[in-house]
Scaffold this motif. Structure first.
Motif, PDB file in Angstrom:
ATOM      1  N   HIS A  90       1.051  -1.405  -0.051  1.00 23.67           N
ATOM      2  CA  HIS A  90       0.000   0.137   0.035  1.00 23.67           C
ATOM      3  C   HIS A  90       1.249   1.064   0.295  1.00 23.67           C
ATOM      4  N   VAL A  91       0.579   1.575  -1.547  1.00 28.29           N
ATOM      5  CA  VAL A  91       1.820   3.220  -1.302  1.00 28.29           C
ATOM      6  C   VAL A  91       0.847   4.479  -0.559  1.00 28.29           C
ATOM      7  N   SER A  92       1.159   4.718   0.211  1.00 29.67           N
ATOM      8  CA  SER A  92       0.480   6.139   1.175  1.00 29.67           C
ATOM      9  C   SER A  92       0.676   7.261   0.684  1.00 29.67           C
ATOM     10  N   CYS A  93      -0.558   8.122  -0.085  1.00 29.21           N
ATOM     11  CA  CYS A  93       0.109   9.024  -0.987  1.00 29.21           C
ATOM     12  C   CYS A  93      -0.419  10.619   0.164  1.00 29.21           C
ATOM     13  N   SER A  94      -1.511  10.414   0.455  1.00 33.46           N
ATOM     14  CA  SER A  94      -2.302  11.232   1.374  1.00 33.46           C
ATOM     15  C   SER A  94      -1.399  12.189   2.215  1.00 33.46           C
ATOM     16  N   THR A  95      -1.590  13.302   3.034  1.00 29.53           N
ATOM     17  CA  THR A  95      -0.943  14.414   4.208  1.00 29.53           C
ATOM     18  C   THR A  95      -1.869  13.973   4.987  1.00 29.53           C
ATOM     19  N   GLN A 110       0.357  -7.387  10.190  1.00 28.83           N
ATOM     20  CA  GLN A 110       0.075  -8.152  10.740  1.00 28.83           C
ATOM     21  C   GLN A 110      -1.161  -9.428   9.450  1.00 28.83           C
ATOM     22  N   ARG A 111      -0.892  -8.595   8.348  1.00 30.93           N
ATOM     23  CA  ARG A 111      -2.079  -9.384   7.491  1.00 30.93           C
ATOM     24  C   ARG A 111      -1.058  -9.953   6.690  1.00 30.93           C
ATOM     25  N   ASN A 112       0.606  -9.308   6.693  1.00 27.80           N
ATOM     26  CA  ASN A 112       1.651  -9.823   5.544  1.00 27.80           C
ATOM     27  C   ASN A 112       1.398  -8.937   4.716  1.00 27.80           C
ATOM     28  N   THR A 113       1.009  -7.704   4.956  1.00 28.87           N
ATOM     29  CA  THR A 113       1.191  -6.819   3.374  1.00 28.87           C
ATOM     30  C   THR A 113       1.563  -5.777   4.329  1.00 28.87           C
ATOM     31  N   VAL A 114       2.059  -4.750   3.049  1.00 25.01           N
ATOM     32  CA  VAL A 114       2.524  -3.888   3.519  1.00 25.01           C
ATOM     33  C   VAL A 114       2.621  -2.121   3.281  1.00 25.01           C
ATOM     34  N   TYR A 115       2.648  -1.700   3.970  1.00 22.94           N
ATOM     35  CA  TYR A 115       2.379   0.047   4.132  1.00 22.94           C
ATOM     36  C   TYR A 115       2.938   0.764   4.481  1.00 22.94           C
ATOM     37  N   VAL A 116       3.726   1.383   3.201  1.00 15.77           N
ATOM     38  CA  VAL A 116       4.707   3.050   2.882  1.00 15.77           C
ATOM     39  C   VAL A 116       4.081   3.773   3.158  1.00 15.77           C
ATOM     40  N   ALA A 117       4.667   5.000   3.081  1.00 17.91           N
ATOM     41  CA  ALA A 117       4.975   6.074   3.309  1.00 17.91           C
ATOM     42  C   ALA A 117       4.881   6.818   2.061  1.00 17.91           C
ATOM     43  N   CYS A 118       4.202   7.520   1.730  1.00 21.68           N
ATOM     44  CA  CYS A 118       4.695   8.172   0.249  1.00 21.68           C
ATOM     45  C   CYS A 118       3.607   9.936  -0.339  1.00 21.68           C
ATOM     46  N   PRO A 119       4.212  10.177   1.463  1.00 18.22           N
ATOM     47  CA  PRO A 119       3.582  11.517   0.570  1.00 18.22           C
ATOM     48  C   PRO A 119       4.134  12.586  -0.538  1.00 18.22           C
ATOM     49  N   GLY A 138       9.176   3.976   5.510  1.00 23.04           N
ATOM     50  CA  GLY A 138       8.753   2.450   5.740  1.00 23.04           C
ATOM     51  C   GLY A 138       9.595   1.481   5.464  1.00 23.04           C
ATOM     52  N   ASN A 139       9.065   0.448   5.560  1.00 21.55           N
ATOM     53  CA  ASN A 139       9.406  -0.912   4.717  1.00 21.55           C
ATOM     54  C   ASN A 139      10.670  -0.723   3.720  1.00 21.55           C
ATOM     55  N   GLU A 140      11.810  -1.257   4.168  1.00 18.53           N
ATOM     56  CA  GLU A 140      12.730  -1.414   3.201  1.00 18.53           C
ATOM     57  C   GLU A 140      12.191  -2.482   1.402  1.00 18.53           C
ATOM     58  N   ALA A 141      12.286  -3.329   1.738  1.00 18.68           N
ATOM     59  CA  ALA A 141      12.058  -4.122   0.620  1.00 18.68           C
ATOM     60  C   ALA A 141      10.485  -3.742   0.289  1.00 18.68           C
ATOM     61  N   GLY A 142       9.605  -3.027   0.807  1.00 15.77           N
ATOM     62  CA  GLY A 142       8.969  -2.477   0.263  1.00 15.77           C
ATOM     63  C   GLY A 142       9.207  -0.900  -0.656  1.00 15.77           C
ATOM     64  N   LYS A 143       9.470  -0.484  -0.581  1.00 14.76           N
ATOM     65  CA  LYS A 143       9.825   1.038  -1.246  1.00 14.76           C
ATOM     66  C   LYS A 143      10.992   0.161  -2.082  1.00 14.76           C
TER      67      LYS A 143
END
Lengths: 295, 295, 295, 295
Positions: A90-95, A110-119, A138-143
């Motif tokens: 999940h690439v989260s672009c919101s402010t 917890q659901r084996n998914t990844v959240y990356v902050a990307c404003p 956030g998570n290096e692999a995800g980024k």
């Protein structure tokens, strides 16, 4: 890649178009479907709910108005979190608030998914031209995995490490720095005006020379000419951002006198019912207090 | 032309060298003669008093520390005003109050001489490289006549009209805008630091992107690294400039909340006895109030 | 009446003693039992949990440290709300957010019980002497029924109507007004000090004459002498109150520049690790910024 | 004693009457003679100039509008300084800069006369009732000699030592403290108003209890009711006093954030052209910025 995009405002729609142009398969969701028309014509798929949008997605972009809206599409009644494929990013672009990122990152993990902050930084035109500036955390692999996608939408990516809230702190700081530049110019230009010096002449001088960056040039023009149109973002919207910043300052024990003043000016603007202007119009408070209001 | 130059600090000496290189005849005066050594070797003449310096001068440049010093060399006991040739033009480069310019302009006019305000922007290195930015105001004929000389010392001249105090208002506003940029970055970088985000990473991001102007880059580096050396100008010196600005704001009835805060930070810096640092070091007040002082 | 009292800090214990002296049957609960010793010797009953304490109570007083603690004893795991007798009245004396009162009032109403806001003004000695000032808001019948009890603990009751959050707004405003008086005196006394005028002489003059109210006299003495002992309330505790006030101001769209400054001074005090002093010690920030710190 | 009185505004006239009632011989001067009518009927002598007024005076009182006016009547063209009897004592009651007192004290000493600073606190009604509070500083013998006169006009005298500027610092601080009380109440009452709580109810509560001093009661009533009549002193007049205070703070290196805010509010009031109200009306700035202006 199979990508979902949720939130098709001016910014989101432009970013989504660039992902589509990059040759990816795109499924989109927005509260009002009309905003999706151009994307659907260009080949995107429509989804009836956030959950439906992410069913096959490897990467999900969100670009919504605030923390509440992001929680809604993620963990709300029709939110997509339970529907995510294992390993989806999940690439989260919101402010939003850094803590919202931190909480959502944990919920994703917890659901084996990844959240990356990307404003993102930039106006809608910059988004269309794929000229946004992007901050990640956030998570290096995800980024690493989303890097090629970010290159489709921006002109540069700056990373702020593994604490997923970090990029959000930087985004809030950016709006704060813009607000400070606006207030500073408002004070300087108003002092000039009351000394019978042209506001525009002062703006021209400083933004040709010492302060020759696009933000001083562009926001400064609005402040110099006192025409706060078109509306990039409303005073109420950015006031929310500055409040999020001050909430962080409160928690981190950082007195921010400039932050307080920018917030007060925006609060006065909103309290007086001034709303159909760009947020830079809070500069009008300075003119008003100097007895030379144009409003 | 026959030129006199009074006030050979780092800035003045560099400007005078460029006038000399331009092929003009130069007579110089400074309180301490050693500062003139390089200029004398390069062909300038020494004068024992300001009055002596101007005896044959068509144009007189002054670059001194404050209003008092300017009055001293002009209308003081050994001041040059009575010794000026008819029609001589005084190019006043110091950072002073607009009213000082207005009063001196009148005093010059009464003696059939001309006073032009010409404050400059730039560090000593910029002065050496003839890359200063110059603001002018005052008598139109006078400004026209000195134009070729200004081109020898700066990379651009911006004019602010016939009110001779106008350029001084602009100069004070410039130092104010710099102070605002410093305070804003200090607050943002300190918030980052307390969120375990590198101050330097935040500085790099913003000055590569939205705020990519030299002043954010250069002053921001000091604030990011919290090393306030070498000393370009002391906190006490620029505090004087901000006070002059606030005096103008007081007279013009312009509330300047940012101006007040920058002044308070500089006042606290001076009151605590911090002096051997560049004035940007007032940013340390923000760190101190957040409990992360490096001082 | 059968009364429960929850929260036996310095304030709560003193109030409870006065209720007991009034001839009422009292059951008490506190996180640490030792605080209840004197009350138990004087005839009060001990309860092991908040829920147990209220089993027979017609009226329940709470006096705890903050919003979280109040929610804990009310709606938390061992909270008393489910155990309340029908018609029981909860007199909430803590300094909390208006919205906490509003939410709890609704929760009480759903169980046919009553929540009344009744924050108090005064130091522990005033509580012992039954000299508190009381503010009330909320259900009219509830307020009427507890009137005789309030007369046992205070010297005056001021009512602010049926919106149950109103008294909390007033309480927060009171701490704000105190903070403003402290900051104002700190600035005036420090200016005096740096003019070689005795801080104490200035304090004596103003509090004998124009500002002859107990709060100026008492807090002013601390500020004049710069001895911030004993600790009535810590900087961190009152900083929380000022933050609650600013949260209300934020929601109500009221710029409060004085509120922001008091909050910044308290934030700086806490950030610097200063904690074993009365909150009035934030006045030391003024001295520190003037270079005459005693800390 | 043979007394001269110069400056017969509302305050001066009332003070002069009480001196006359005390059985002293009084000669008076005022720019406009009509103001002297009542005093002349009561037995005072008229003088055509300040110099004439002091010819036989052992003690001279002055009560004028500002530093400039005081210099005019003292060292100006028709000023009384050259006409003073040896040993005469000048009791200077105006609200002025400490340095003006220091300079005038030296000028008096050079003529073997004495200057004592004696600023007063109180409204015209207090002056009539001989209920002023008086602050003194300066020459000890001079202060001792005028003591019986001061007892005729005030209810208490507080001395601040031999530095003649000290009492002026205290006077300026008093107006500052009043301004702070006004701003603090304006913020609190406006927050109440926007929470649908009566401004007057909040004022009643606080000024009956914690802040039960006349100044909170009286100025607070104006702020609560938002009726700023009658005009005790204009915003422009007290703005001048706050500026004098900030000038002292600037020289003494004391950051005064509350002082800056009070000055900004008064500046905005004056800049907007609001003038026919009592200075407490600057509280209207708070209402205006909260969107609930009554102006």
């Amino acid at each position: 890649m199979n990508i979902a995009f949720i939130g098709l405002g001016n910014m989101g729609e432009a970013i989504a178009q660039n992902l589509l142009k990059g040759g990816h398969v795109l499924t989109v969701f927005n509260r009002t479907k009309e905003k999706a028309d151009a994307l659907l014509q260009a080949g995107a798929q429509w989804a009836a709910t956030p959950a439906e949008a992410v069913e096959r997605a490897e990467v999900i972009f969100t670009m919504v108005s605030d923390d509440g809206a992001l929680r809604d599409v993620t963990t709300g009644e029709f939110g997509f979190l339970p529907a995510l494929l294992e390993g989806a990013i999940h690439v989260s672009c919101s402010t939003i608030a850094p803590d919202t990122s931190r909480q959502l990152a944990e919920a994703h993990q917890q659901r084996n998914t990844v959240y990356v902050a990307c404003p993102v930084f930039g106006k809608p035109e910059a988004a269309q031209a794929a000229k946004l500036w992007l901050c990640t955390s956030g998570n290096e692999a995800g980024k690493a995995k989303i890097k090629p996608l970010l290159e489709l939408i921006g002109q540069g990516v700056y990373d702020f490490g593994e604490d997923v809230g970090a990029a959000n702190v930087v985004k809030l700081s950016g709006n704060f720095l813009l607000g400070c530049a606006i207030e500073a110019m408002a004070e300087a230009f108003t002092l000039a005006e009351k000394n019978n010096i042209s506001r525009t002449a002062v703006w021209t001088f400083f933004t040709d020379t010492l302060f020759n960056s696009p933000v001083y040039k562009n926001y400064g023009k609005l402040v110099a000419e006192e025409v706060y149109q078109p509306v990039g973002a409303t005073p109420a919207l950015i006031r929310k951002d500055i409040r999020l910043l001050l909430d962080e300052a409160q928690k981190a024990l950082v007195p921010m006198p400039f932050g307080q003043i920018v917030h007060q000016q925006l609060t006065a603007t909103v309290a007086k019912g001034v709303k159909d202007i760009d947020w830079a119009g809070f500069a009008g408070e300075v003119s008003e207090n100097a007895g030379v209001s144009k409003r």
